[in-house]
Structures are given as structure tokens and as C-alpha cells.
Enzyme design. Structure first.
Site: not given
Length: 643
Positions: A319, A529
Site C-alpha cells: 500500500d 480511510e
């Protein structure tokens, strides 16, 4: 032994000259990198092409292939100097504000020129987030987020959406996307819950059909379980975030998932089984941990399980700055982080800014024997396999013949259908149905209220134009708000639509006789997020107050725009006539009006449990003490109206 005759001597001299010429030619070809270049021959077997190219590569070229850097750093000179294998656009990273698709194509091709100028000419792979459409691109079709798509219970529809998104991404010259998210969200407090199709692993597994839309369907007789991209109208996909990201303690983003191996396999792993079978090209590792071990450093799950047991043959990507978070203090010991991440089995690293630090560190670790060359070769072999499979060597440059695919009407119609099928009707009157609404008010007017009724950004949610999304109708993208959709739906003669975002109590009391009904549209602001982690999950102000004021005096339907279920107190539910969960529907607000006014019936079913209070969380279908406000799979149905 001496030369016996002039004829023999002449023949031998000619042979020596030919050999010399061949040697010079071979040396020249080697300098170009294409001496007997079997890797450039598409008729050669895939394994032959990979072996041939891998055998020609230096360590610097291999590490370059393992490096993915951000667009803003990716000049052609940087790409050629460091042999960069991949570039990404992070959320909101674009060539220019409101850039047309042609500008994207020009940018991508400029970077590709840097890659193709290198000794071996290995194409660069450009990637972008496309979690509910080509969210970075101006005028793209923005589809409902996954939580809404899960409510459609329609894998074929989702596959069509994948194909449409692939075309819109290809319209901008990009061949690789960081989607789909196949997390199984077990706690709606998690800020990424809307990226999950469901709390139920079987439903998420079914929705991996979107991968076949993105990449194309593996033909009959094709090999299941190996990376597959059908052609230049498709994109390489990325299943994320491996694994357990939806099960973190407290629903906190990137937190620890505490679970037995059996629980991990039964709840969070099933979507990856199907993703691999469908030929997904890449898998992205999660920021989260499993029982205290960071996934980016978890060799058992990345290498032993994903690569060896599931026989995943694509490449594993980190990521964004994922290696930095391996240490408790971000970037505290980056050399250690590189070591742990690469040895765990990560093949491509999303750096994305300090790429020289990564390249230098990995080079050092290979040269001093800490990381074996076999691990580097495995990583590069996987990256090359994907690039060869998707035809990048034959067609490295993006064409501009797909630019009209971005935001085209057929895709907007598909998104509108997805909105209709994603809506879940949670309440519809007490004694008799309140919905569908009449298009022609007997009083002559209907009231629309709430700060989400006329807000394109709010109905799209996060990962739209910017990482965290945007609010308002500021021209950042194109679509139809729910308010405009209502205006378009009512009978134009004789019915007026009055919009007041936050009417006061006096207005409602003095004018309630003048409205047949009210549509109140409220919900969450956009987020993504960690910024979306929420421990109370109440309807944000002033939404709750607007509902109470309007519905206290006028018959009303409340349309809730949110990335997850929110708290609905019993007295609030009692005060309203109808309640619709619209999730984050995207740019096509007309899909909401289609169902409110009965052009189509409500068919959506909850893809996750609607809790009574946050004290119950986490609570999922099948739990021992399951006491929801609305259970998993709930959804009232209506029939289309006959006008």
C-alpha cells in the site's frame, strides 16, 4: 596441425570472418538489449519470454521494476535513469485541474517514453485508484460505492460496471487500477466500510465478478488462477487489502485484527480464493496487522498462504508507503522495513516519493546477502508476467481512440440502474405504504430539505476527485443531484419543488398545509480511510434536527446518504413515514428519484446489519446475540407505479 591447401585455408578464413561478424553483431545486439531477443517475440511462450528478459537484467534494472513512484516525481528522465517499473496517481493526483482524457494520455505516454528509451525497453505500468469509477478524472461516471453494490445482490450488474470502469480508465491511457476492495467489513465504525461489499464473506465473494469486468472473462479452456487481461479495453485489477483489513479491533483503520487462523480463513480469505481463480493480476497488502504482526511483514500469509497455497501468480504490491508503517514509529528504521517487507513476499513497493532511499536500501541488502537474489528474481518474474500477459510489451503506448468512453451516456445509464437497485427501503408507512410518491401534488408543491439534497460531492463520497472527496456542486465533476432529479421527475405542469436546506420550525408550522409531502436528504460528509473512523455513528448535524423539524409537521420520506448504517433512534423512526438507505450513490442522482416516484420498485437488500446502538458493535449476522434494528438481508419491496 598446419593448413594443407590454399582452398581449405580460404574456406577457414571465410568462416573465421563470418564468426567475427556474428560476434560483432551479437555484441551490438547485446548493447541494444535485443540480441536474439526472444522476450520481444509475442509468438514465444510466456515462460520463455520472462526467462529471456530476466536473464538480461542487471540488479539495478530489477530493483527498478520493483519500484512504483508517484506521478509528480515521474519525469521521463527519472524513469529511464532508475529503470522505474511503475507509476501511480494517488487520490487527487492529476495532470491538471479538470484535465480532459487527452491530457492524461499525453502524460502517460510521455512517461512511457522514458521507460522505452532504456536499454531493454521494459514498459512502465501506470496505476490509479478506481474504487467506484475513475474517481480522479473530471467528468467520469461515478458509480455507487461497494456497500451499495452489495445491496443489489447482482454479480452480473457488478461485472458490467467493472467493464465500464475499465473503459473509462483506458480512456485516459491507464492500464492498471487499485480495485476492487474485497474487504469483509465486520464493524461499520471503520472509515473504509463503504469500500466493502458486505459483512458476509459469501456476498463479497460473489461480487468478485467485478474482476471479470475489469480484466475480461477468462475464455473457455483458459487457465484459471493465472493473471489475465483480455485486451486494450480492459485493465489489470488489484484485490485489496490482503488480508483482514475489515476486521480490526474497534473498526479502527490499519489496526490489529485479532482472530484465529480458522476465523481468518473463513471470514476474510474467501474473496481472495475467488479473486485468484478469476485471474486477478495483483494483490495489495493491508496496513493492518494480524494478531500483532504487520501484514506488510507477514511472510506466512503473503508467501506461504497467498503465493504457495493459493498459487497466486501475479504480483503483490504494498500500500501507499506501506513499508514505512512496519515500524511502530513511521519510517523509524527504513532499512529494516525494506528487509521485512521484501522477505515477506512484497514484489512491487509503492514508495511513492522517496524512491532513491528505497532503491539504495534494497540494493545494499541484496549486495550484502541479507536478501537473496532468488527473492528479487521471484518479484521481477511476477511483475514481468503481468506486463507480458496484459500485452504491454506489444502496446506500450496508450492510444487516444477511447477518449469518448469517459463519462459516456451508456455508462451513466448503467450507474443509474445500479443506484436504483442499491437503494434499501427500511420503512414504508405504518398502516399503508407511503411510497411511491405521487409526481403531481394536490397542493401544488412538495418540499425538499436537507444539506445532502443538492450536493453532488456528498452523494459521491470519498475517493472522488480528491482522496477525501469534496462537497458542493463546484464543477469538479459532472452529474445530477438528488434535488435536480426530483425536479426532473415531478409533473412539470402544476407541481412546484421548494428547496430549503434547513427550514426553521416556524416555516414548517406556517406552511405545512401547502405541501403534499417532504423529501429530506441528510447524511455523512465525504471521508476516506482513517479520517472516516467514527465511534458514535450518529447522523451528523444539522441532519437530525432537520428531520425532526420537517417530519414533525409534514409527511416525509428521509433519504439517508451514508457509507454505513447510522444510529436511528426509535422516536426518530416513528416520526417519519418512510426511510431509504441510499448509501453513496455517485453522480447519477436520478436513480434515487426513479424509485422514490415509482418508475421502478425498491428491490435492494441490506448487505450489512443495521444496528440499534454502537454499544452492540461489532455485530454481524450469525452472531450469538444478534439483535439488530434491521437484519442483514432486510429490504422492503414496492412495485412500479402505473401512471
Amino acid at each position: 596441425m598446419g593448413i594443407k591447401t590454399p582452398a581449405i585455408a580460404a574456406t577457414l578464413l571465410l568462416l573465421m570472418q563470418l564468426c567475427s561478424y556474428a560476434g560483432v553483431a551479437a555484441a551490438a545486439a547485446g548493447a541494444r538489449g535485443d540480441g536474439g531477443a526472444r522476450y520481444k517475440d509475442p509468438t514465444q511462450p510466456l515462460s520463455t519470454r520472462i526467462d529471456d528478459l530476466l536473464g538480461r537484467m542487471t540488479l539495478a534494472e530489477k530493483i527498478g521494476q520493483m519500484s512504483q513512484i508517484e506521478r509528480e516525481k515521474a519525469t521521463p528522465d527519472v524513469i529511464s535513469k532508475y529503470f522505474i517499473g511503475s507509476v501511480l496517481s494517488a487520490g487527487g493526483s492529476v495532470p491538471a485541474a479538470n484535465a480532459p482524457p487527452e491530457a492524461w494520455v499525453e502524460m502517460v505516454n510521455g512517461m512511457q517514453g522514458g521507460a522505452m528509451s532504456t536499454r531493454l525497453g521494459i514498459p512502465m505500468l501506470y496505476g490509479v485508484d478506481a474504487v467506484h469509477g475513475h474517481g480522479n478524472a473530471y467528468k467520469a461516471t461515478i458509480f455507487p460505492h461497494n456497500i451499495g453494490l452489495g445491496c443489489t445482490r447482482d454479480p452480473e450488474l457488478v461485472k458490467k460496471i467493472g467493464a465500464a470502469v475499465a473503459l473509462e480508465v483506458r480512456a485516459t491511457g491507464i492500464p492498471y487500477i487499485f480495485a476492487p476492495c474485497v474487504a469483509v467489513c465486520r464493524d461499520p465504525r471503520w472509515g473504509r466500510c463503504y469500500e466493502s461489499f458486505s459483512e458476509h464473506p459469501e456476498l463479497v465473494k460473489n461480487m468478485t465478478s467485478i474482476i471479470s469486468g475489469f480484466q475480461g472473462e477468462i475464455p473457455a479452456g483458459g487457465q484459471k488462477g493465472t493473471p489475465f487481461v483480455a485486451g486494450r479495453r480492459n485493465v489489470a485489477a488489484c484485490a485489496k487489502h490482503y488480508v483482514g483489513d475489515g476486521g480490526t479491533t474497534g473498526g479502527i483503520n490499519a489496526n490489529d485484527t485479532v482472530a484465529t487462523f480458522h476465523e481468518l480463513l473463513s471470514i476474510h480469505m474467501p474473496p481472495y480464493y475467488d479473486a485468484v481463480i478469476r485471474g486477478v493480476s495483483t494483490v495489495m497488502v493491508s496496513y493492518s496487522s494480524w494478531n500483532g504482526v504487520k501484514m506488510h511483514a507477514n511472510r506466512f500469509l503473503v508467501t506461504d498462504v497467498l503465493k504457495n497455497r493459493l498459487r497466486f501468480r501475479g504480483f503483490v504490491i504494498s500500500d501507499y508507503q506501506g513499508l514505512d508503517f512496519i515500524t511502530t514509529l513511521q519510517h523509524a528504521d527504513y532499512l529494516l522495513s525494506i528487509k521485512l517487507g521484501i522477505l515477506a513476499g512484497i514484489d512491487m513497493v509503492m514508495i511513492p516519493l522517496n524512491y532513491t532511499e528505497f532503491i539504495d536500501g534494497l540494493t545494499l541488502l541484496v549486495n550484502n546477502g541479507t536478501i537473496p537474489m532468488s527473492r528479487i528474481d521471484d518479484a521481477v518474474r511476477r511483475i514481468l508476467r503481468v506486463k507480458f500477459t496484459m500485452g504491454l510489451f506489444e502496446h506500450p503506448y496508450a492510444a487516444d481512440d477511447l477518449t469518448t468512453e469517459l463519462g459516456k451516456q451508456e455508462h451513466r445509464d448503467l450507474a443509474r440502474e445500479a443506484v436504483r437497485k442499491s437503494l434499501v427501503l427500511l420503512k414504508n408507512g405504518d398502516d399503508k405504504p407511503f411510497l411511491p410518491l405521487t409526481k403531481k401534488a394536490t397542493t401544488g408543491s412538495i418540499l425538499v430539505a436537507g444539506d445532502h439534497a443538492d450536493d453532488l460531492g456528498a452523494q459521491c463520497g470519498g475517493w472522488t476527485i480528491n482522496w477525501q472527496g469534496f462537497t458542493g456542486n463546484n464543477g469538479l465533476t459532472v452529474g445530477t443531484t438528488i434535488l435536480d432529479a426530483i425536479k426532473n421527475a415531478v409533473e412539470p405542469a402544476g407541481t412546484g419543488v421548494v428547496y430549503i436546506e434547513n427550514p426553521d420550525a416556524a416555516f414548517v408550522e406556517n406552511n405545512k398545509a401547502g405541501f403534499d409531502y417532504a423529501v429530506v436528504v441528510v447524511g455523512e460528509p465525504p471521508y476516506a480511510e482513517t479520517a472516516g473512523d467514527n465511534m458514535n455513528l450518529t447522523i451528523p448535524a444539522p441532519g437530525l434536527d432537520v428531520v425532526r423539524k420537517v417530519c414533525g409537521g409534514i409527511k416525509c420520506v428521509v433519504v439517508l446518504i451514508s457509507g454505513r448504517p447510522l444510529v436511528v433512534e426509535p422516536d426518530l423512526l416513528e416520526s417519519i413515514d418512510a426511510l431509504v438507505a441510499a448509501w453513496l450513490p455517485g453522480t447519477e442522482g436520478e436513480g434515487v428519484a426513479d424509485v422514490l416516484f415509482g418508475e421502478y420498485g425498491f428491490t435492494g437488500k441490506l448487505s450489512r446489519t443495521w444496528f440499534r446502538s454502537v454499544e452492540q458493535l461489532p455485530m454481524n449476522v450469525g452472531d450469538e446475540h444478534y439483535d439488530p434494528l434491521f437484519p442483514f438481508g432486510f429490504g422492503l419491496e414496492t412495485q412500479p407505479s402505473e401512471y
